[in-house]
Design a protein around this motif. Structure first.
Motif, short mmCIF file in Angstrom:
data_model
loop_
_atom_site.label_atom_id
_atom_site.label_comp_id
_atom_site.label_asym_id
_atom_site.label_seq_id
_atom_site.Cartn_x
_atom_site.Cartn_y
_atom_site.Cartn_z
N SER A 1 -3.53 -4.36 9.88
CA SER A 1 -4.71 -4.37 10.75
C SER A 1 -5.08 -5.78 11.18
N SER A 2 -4.25 -6.75 10.82
CA SER A 2 -4.44 -8.13 11.27
C SER A 2 -3.13 -8.88 11.09
N ALA A 3 -3.07 -10.08 11.65
CA ALA A 3 -1.87 -10.90 11.53
C ALA A 3 -1.75 -11.54 10.15
N THR A 4 -2.77 -11.38 9.32
CA THR A 4 -2.71 -11.82 7.93
C THR A 4 -2.57 -10.58 7.07
N LEU A 5 -1.39 -10.35 6.52
CA LEU A 5 -1.16 -9.17 5.69
C LEU A 5 -1.72 -9.45 4.30
N ALA A 6 -2.69 -8.64 3.90
CA ALA A 6 -3.35 -8.86 2.62
C ALA A 6 -3.74 -7.51 2.02
N THR A 7 -4.20 -7.54 0.80
CA THR A 7 -4.68 -6.38 0.03
C THR A 7 -3.75 -5.19 0.17
N THR A 8 -4.25 -4.05 0.67
CA THR A 8 -3.45 -2.82 0.69
C THR A 8 -2.34 -2.83 1.75
N MET A 9 -2.27 -3.87 2.57
CA MET A 9 -1.18 -3.98 3.54
C MET A 9 0.09 -4.52 2.88
N GLN A 10 -0.04 -5.01 1.63
CA GLN A 10 1.11 -5.57 0.92
C GLN A 10 0.94 -5.40 -0.58
N ASN A 11 0.33 -4.29 -1.00
CA ASN A 11 0.08 -4.08 -2.43
C ASN A 11 1.26 -3.46 -3.18
N ILE A 12 2.34 -3.12 -2.48
CA ILE A 12 3.52 -2.58 -3.15
C ILE A 12 4.63 -3.63 -3.20
N ILE A 13 4.94 -4.23 -2.08
CA ILE A 13 5.78 -5.44 -2.06
C ILE A 13 4.96 -6.52 -1.38
N ASN A 14 4.67 -7.59 -2.14
CA ASN A 14 3.89 -8.70 -1.60
C ASN A 14 4.60 -9.31 -0.40
N THR A 15 3.83 -9.97 0.44
CA THR A 15 4.39 -10.53 1.67
C THR A 15 5.52 -11.52 1.39
N VAL A 16 6.49 -11.47 2.27
CA VAL A 16 7.62 -12.38 2.27
C VAL A 16 7.70 -12.96 3.67
N THR A 17 7.90 -14.26 3.78
CA THR A 17 8.02 -14.89 5.10
C THR A 17 9.49 -15.22 5.34
#
Length: 191
Positions: free
Chosen positions: A106-122
């Protein structure tokens, strides 16, 4: 899908856990029984549109049944390419952030439930579909996570974002290749 007993077992597992989302380039094998399951996803040039106005996108992967769903572990490895003319869409050397979560981006910053299974990777994109980025491996978050889908069933999403406006100059299409394996328990719905 295989015929006979393997097909019957997969259908039984999907009735107890949920169903993969139909999407070209996305396949999922569901196996297990008695509340413990394995999800094996295969991504083969799965296309995801990223709009310039948002600079983020999501692809739903799985619809779980109602109940508490416990993600016990897993791992994934992906490569990403750009399926559109790069000069006017997603730029060369764009910095792509991806993660897997129980909510759509829901934003360009993936946080909380947008990455709660596999944390963000760049990952820096280095080529088109014919020359995708180097492999981007990641594991499920360090501790098992319980998703409360007792009132509303939870879903599984793969989310993407570009942090800066210079990474994307127009609507573009990402091409996703790779594998994702998740070990999941269905704790039921006592609500």
């Amino acid at each position: 899908m295989a015929r006979g007993l393997p097909r019957t077992l997969q259908r039984a597992a999907m009735r107890q856990l949920g169903k993969p989302v139909p999407k070209a380039g996305l396949a999922c094998k569901v196996s297990g029984q008695g509340g413990a399951y394995r999800l094996d996803f295969t991504f083969t040039n799965m296309k995801v549109t990223v709009t310039d106005a948002l600079a983020y996108a999501s692809q739903k992967l799985f619809d779980f049944v109602e109940g508490k769903i416990r993600i016990k572990g897993g791992t994934g490895t992906f490569t990403f390419g750009v399926d559109t003319a790069r000069a006017s869409t997603i730029n060369d050397s764009a910095s792509l952030t991806w993660g897997i979560g129980s909510a759509a981006a829901s934003s360009a910053t993936l946080a909380t439930t947008m990455q709660n299974i596999i944390n963000t990777v760049t990952r820096t994109l280095t080529g088109a579909v014919a020359a995708p980025s180097p492999a981007s491996p990641a594991d499920v978050v360090g501790t098992a996570i319980t998703l409360d889908g007792t009132s509303t069933a939870v879903d599984l999403f793969m989310n993407f974002a570009f942090a800066t406006g210079t990474d994307i100059d127009g609507d573009g299409i990402l091409s996703v290749n790779g594998k994702l394996t998740l070990f999941v328990e269905n704790w039921g719905d006592n609500a």
